[in-house]
Scaffold this motif. Structure first.
Motif, PDB file in Angstrom:
ATOM      1  N   LYS A  37       2.767   1.713  -3.317  1.00  0.00           N
ATOM      2  CA  LYS A  37       1.879   2.142  -4.404  1.00  0.00           C
ATOM      3  C   LYS A  37       1.602   3.638  -4.318  1.00  0.00           C
ATOM      4  O   LYS A  37       1.598   4.341  -5.343  1.00  0.00           O
ATOM      5  N   LYS A  38       1.383   4.150  -3.126  1.00  0.00           N
ATOM      6  CA  LYS A  38       1.133   5.584  -2.953  1.00  0.00           C
ATOM      7  C   LYS A  38       2.367   6.401  -3.334  1.00  0.00           C
ATOM      8  O   LYS A  38       2.257   7.427  -4.029  1.00  0.00           O
TER       9      LYS A  38
ATOM     10  N   TYR B 201       0.836  -1.207   0.000  1.00  0.00           N
ATOM     11  CA  TYR B 201       0.000   0.000   0.000  1.00  0.00           C
ATOM     12  C   TYR B 201       0.870   1.255   0.000  1.00  0.00           C
ATOM     13  O   TYR B 201       0.669   2.170  -0.815  1.00  0.00           O
TER      14      TYR B 201
ATOM     15  N   ALA C 261       2.966   6.537  -7.028  1.00  0.00           N
ATOM     16  CA  ALA C 261       1.997   7.418  -7.694  1.00  0.00           C
ATOM     17  C   ALA C 261       2.168   8.876  -7.271  1.00  0.00           C
ATOM     18  O   ALA C 261       1.375   9.732  -7.675  1.00  0.00           O
ATOM     19  N   ASP C 262       3.208   9.145  -6.476  1.00  0.00           N
ATOM     20  CA  ASP C 262       3.473  10.494  -5.973  1.00  0.00           C
ATOM     21  C   ASP C 262       2.272  11.045  -5.207  1.00  0.00           C
ATOM     22  O   ASP C 262       1.892  12.209  -5.367  1.00  0.00           O
ATOM     23  N   GLN C 263       1.684  10.187  -4.384  1.00  0.00           N
ATOM     24  CA  GLN C 263       0.530  10.569  -3.577  1.00  0.00           C
ATOM     25  C   GLN C 263       0.907  10.560  -2.093  1.00  0.00           C
ATOM     26  O   GLN C 263       1.800   9.837  -1.667  1.00  0.00           O
ATOM     27  N   THR C 264       0.207  11.351  -1.316  1.00  0.00           N
ATOM     28  CA  THR C 264       0.464  11.428   0.114  1.00  0.00           C
ATOM     29  C   THR C 264       0.100  10.119   0.798  1.00  0.00           C
ATOM     30  O   THR C 264      -0.955   9.541   0.532  1.00  0.00           O
ATOM     31  N   VAL C 265       0.979   9.661   1.671  1.00  0.00           N
ATOM     32  CA  VAL C 265       0.726   8.443   2.439  1.00  0.00           C
ATOM     33  C   VAL C 265       0.118   8.836   3.782  1.00  0.00           C
ATOM     34  O   VAL C 265       0.767   9.453   4.616  1.00  0.00           O
ATOM     35  N   ASN C 266      -1.155   8.486   3.973  1.00  0.00           N
ATOM     36  CA  ASN C 266      -1.861   8.738   5.224  1.00  0.00           C
ATOM     37  C   ASN C 266      -2.191   7.401   5.883  1.00  0.00           C
ATOM     38  O   ASN C 266      -2.878   6.568   5.282  1.00  0.00           O
TER      39      ASN C 266
ATOM     40  N   GLY D  32      -8.840   9.224   1.982  1.00  0.00           N
ATOM     41  CA  GLY D  32      -7.570   8.945   1.323  1.00  0.00           C
ATOM     42  C   GLY D  32      -6.520   8.387   2.251  1.00  0.00           C
ATOM     43  O   GLY D  32      -5.342   8.735   2.149  1.00  0.00           O
TER      44      GLY D  32
ATOM     45  N   GLU E  15      -9.364   4.263   2.026  1.00  0.00           N
ATOM     46  CA  GLU E  15      -9.225   3.701   0.679  1.00  0.00           C
ATOM     47  C   GLU E  15      -8.606   2.309   0.728  1.00  0.00           C
ATOM     48  O   GLU E  15      -8.553   1.616  -0.278  1.00  0.00           O
TER      49      GLU E  15
END
Length: 204
Positions: free
Chosen positions: A36-37, A33, A40-45, A139, A160
């Motif tokens: 993958k975040k 998880y 994808a250059d997404q914030t990891v929360n 998210g 998510e």
């Protein structure tokens, strides 16, 4: 990181522990998880959830943030429960023995400002519901750290992903001669697994 010396020694001990074979597939879902975040250059929360948000989820929030910072991985680490109690004083004592510094503000359900270094902002810890305004509303991965919360909260709004990473509750040893040792044992187990997880993350 300019870690406190006692904490650095605890981390080295945690890193040296062997992860049991049956835990690796559980942690692999967690690793996947996060990776993958990041890919994808997404914030990891990450929101660590147990029933009372008093022991295991607090340990997990603290150690996940510390491990991520140690490896230079940017995440947001939260915790919550399905009931509000307090960050248990025995768990607070355990993180202090591990080498964190913690200052308290308030009584009843106080806020604790937990430091791993004088150079970084503290981790703010207090008991709250998983959807408390202090936590990110969507998210995020709901990381279920106890069986009761995992089994009794089939749906976590805003999550998510849902990742069970359960730990035994040291509460069973409250008031016994083994109390401090069992709290420290659980804290160290969580530390070892969080350092294992973040050591396997490739930064973008």
């Amino acid at each position: 990181m300019n870690l406190y010396p006692t904490l650095q020694a605890t981390i080295e001990k945690a890193k040296s522990l062997e992860i049991p074979e049956d835990r690796i597939p559980i942690l692999q879902d967690f690793i996947a998880y996060i990776q993958k975040k990041i890919d994808a250059d997404q914030t990891v929360n990450l929101n660590f959830i147990c029933t009372h948000n008093s022991r295991r989820s607090q340990f997990s929030q603290i150690w996940a943030k510390t491990a991520a910072e140690y490896f230079g991985i940017e995440i947001n680490s939260f915790s919550g429960g399905v009931e509000v109690t307090a960050f248990n004083e025995r768990a607070v004592a355990s993180i202090k023995r591990a080498g964190f510094k913690a200052t308290q503000k308030g009584v009843g359900n106080p806020k604790y400002f937990v430091f791993y270094s004088d150079d970084d902002d503290p981790i703010i810890c207090f008991s709250k519901l998983y959807d408390d305004p202090a936590n990110v509303p969507k998210g995020f991965a709901a990381v279920m750290t106890c069986s009761h919360a995992d089994e009794n909260c089939p749906f976590i709004p805003g999550a998510e992903a849902r990742i069970p990473v359960r730990y035994e509750d040291p509460k069973a040893f409250d008031g016994t001669s083994e109390e401090a040792d069992r709290y420290d044992e659980r804290s160290l187990q969580i530390a070892s697994e969080m350092f294992y997880v973040f050591s396997r993350i490739s930064k973008a």
